[in-house]
Design a protein around this motif. Sequence first.
Motif, PDB file in Angstrom:
ATOM      1  N   TYR A 115      -1.769   1.352  -4.398  1.00 48.61           N
ATOM      2  CA  TYR A 115      -2.898   2.194  -4.014  1.00 48.61           C
ATOM      3  C   TYR A 115      -2.863   2.464  -2.506  1.00 48.61           C
ATOM      4  O   TYR A 115      -2.421   1.613  -1.724  1.00 48.61           O
ATOM      5  N   SER A 124       0.846  -1.187   0.000  1.00 48.77           N
ATOM      6  CA  SER A 124       0.000   0.000   0.000  1.00 48.77           C
ATOM      7  C   SER A 124       0.880   1.235   0.000  1.00 48.77           C
ATOM      8  O   SER A 124       1.928   1.268   0.664  1.00 48.77           O
ATOM      9  N   ALA A 174      -3.962   2.545   1.297  1.00 46.62           N
ATOM     10  CA  ALA A 174      -4.751   1.562   2.042  1.00 46.62           C
ATOM     11  C   ALA A 174      -6.161   2.059   2.329  1.00 46.62           C
ATOM     12  O   ALA A 174      -7.132   1.295   2.213  1.00 46.62           O
ATOM     13  N   SER A 204      -8.314   1.701  -0.604  1.00 43.65           N
ATOM     14  CA  SER A 204      -8.682   0.300  -0.816  1.00 43.65           C
ATOM     15  C   SER A 204      -9.784  -0.128   0.144  1.00 43.65           C
ATOM     16  O   SER A 204     -10.755  -0.783  -0.250  1.00 43.65           O
ATOM     17  N   TYR A 237      -1.527   2.988   8.444  1.00 45.15           N
ATOM     18  CA  TYR A 237      -1.476   1.651   7.841  1.00 45.15           C
ATOM     19  C   TYR A 237      -0.049   1.209   7.533  1.00 45.15           C
ATOM     20  O   TYR A 237       0.338   0.103   7.879  1.00 45.15           O
ATOM     21  N   TRP A 286      -3.969  -8.855   2.929  1.00 43.02           N
ATOM     22  CA  TRP A 286      -5.374  -8.536   3.170  1.00 43.02           C
ATOM     23  C   TRP A 286      -6.197  -9.809   3.121  1.00 43.02           C
ATOM     24  O   TRP A 286      -6.022 -10.633   2.227  1.00 43.02           O
ATOM     25  N   ALA A 309      -0.056  -3.182   5.734  1.00 51.34           N
ATOM     26  CA  ALA A 309      -1.085  -3.192   4.684  1.00 51.34           C
ATOM     27  C   ALA A 309      -0.589  -3.852   3.410  1.00 51.34           C
ATOM     28  O   ALA A 309      -0.879  -3.398   2.301  1.00 51.34           O
TER      29      ALA A 309
END
Length: 352
Positions: free
Chosen positions: A321, A286, A323, A326, A294, A347, A344
Motif C-alpha cells: 500500500y 510501501s 505510505a 497508510s 517516503y 513503522w 517506509a
Amino acid sequence: MNMNPPNIKSVLSDSLAQKFLVERLMRFINEKGISGLLLSMRHFTLEEAIGAFQQKLGYKLQDGTRRRMAMVIIDLLHECEYVEKKDGVYVWAGEKDVERKLSADDHKIVKETFKGQVDFFERCIMYADNFLSGSPPLYSFDSNSTEIWEEFLGNSEFTFARSVLISLLFSGRSDNANVLTLCYGPGFDILQMQEQYDIKITAVDFKDIFQNQASCRIPNPKSVKWVKSELWKGFGTPLPFTGDAFDVVFFACADPYIPAESREYVYRDIFRALKPGGALGILTRSYPDAGRKYVKDVLVRRGTLCHDFAESVCEGWRGFYPAQESIDLFKSIGFNVNTVMLNAALWRLDKP
C-alpha cells in the motif's frame, strides 16, 4: 582460503538483493515478449497495455491481482526509465542503463546471503507467466508450503529489519510487557523478541499450520500463549482479545495480505486491543510514491515493485500500500505515527 561472510548491513546498503530482483524481472519482461509488445505500441495507456497483454500474450487479467501485476510491470518500466509518462499516457523511451547487471561475485554474495529470499522470488517469477495465463496460485498458506514460507521469511534482510523494529518498539520499555505477535508464522518474530527481552507473548495466526515450526524454533515455547486459529477467522474479523490488553503488537510481513476493504477494520481492532501508551510495530514495504517523499532510494523503489509482482502469484496477496494512504488511515483511527523509516518499511504507531 575461506573468506569471512559479508556484513549484512554493508550488503543491504549496496542493495544487491534489489539489483538481483530487477535483473531477474527484466529478463522475464524481455523473454515473455512484454517489452517487445510495448515497444511496438510506442504510446499506450495502462488500459491499452492490459488489453494488449490479453490479446497478444493470452494473459487473463480480469481479476484485481493479475491486473495489478500488469500495472506493476508498467510502473517498473517507468521507474527504470524505459517508458516516460505524461497525463496518463506512456511513451516508450528506449534502452536505458538502469544498473541492473550484477557481477559474478555479486551474484554469489546475493545467492549466499539472501538464499531463501532470492530462491522464493525466482520460483515466483518463473511461475508468473502461468499465473497470468490463468493458472492457480503457486503457494498458499497450507501444510504443503510451510517450508517454503520458513525459508523466505527467515531471510537475512527480514531478520535485520525485525531487529531494528524490535529495538524501536522496546527501547526504554520495562520488562514483562504484554506482547501480541499477530500472524506469527514460522516464529522468527517471537524468537528475536525472546532473545532480547523478558516479555509475555501471545501469538495468533489465521491458521495453526506454523505452530509446530514456531514452537521448535523458540527456546521456551511454553512461555507463549498460543491462541487457536478457530478463535480468529482472519482479516476482517475481530481479534479474540479484550480491549486495552497489550503493550505492544508486532505485525510483520502480513499487511499486503489484508484486503483493501478490510484494512481499516483490521487496524481499528488492533488499536482497540492496545493499551493506552501501547505501540504497534509494522514490518512491510510501501508502494513507491510518485513524489519520492517516503520511498526515496531508487533501487529500493525498483526492488519493491519486483517483490510486489513476484509475490502476487501467492494466494491472498493484495500488494503493498502507498505510505501516504497508510498514514492517512492510521491517523484517522487515532494512532500517533511515531516513526516511519527504511523507505517506509518499518513503522511504529502509538496509541495515545
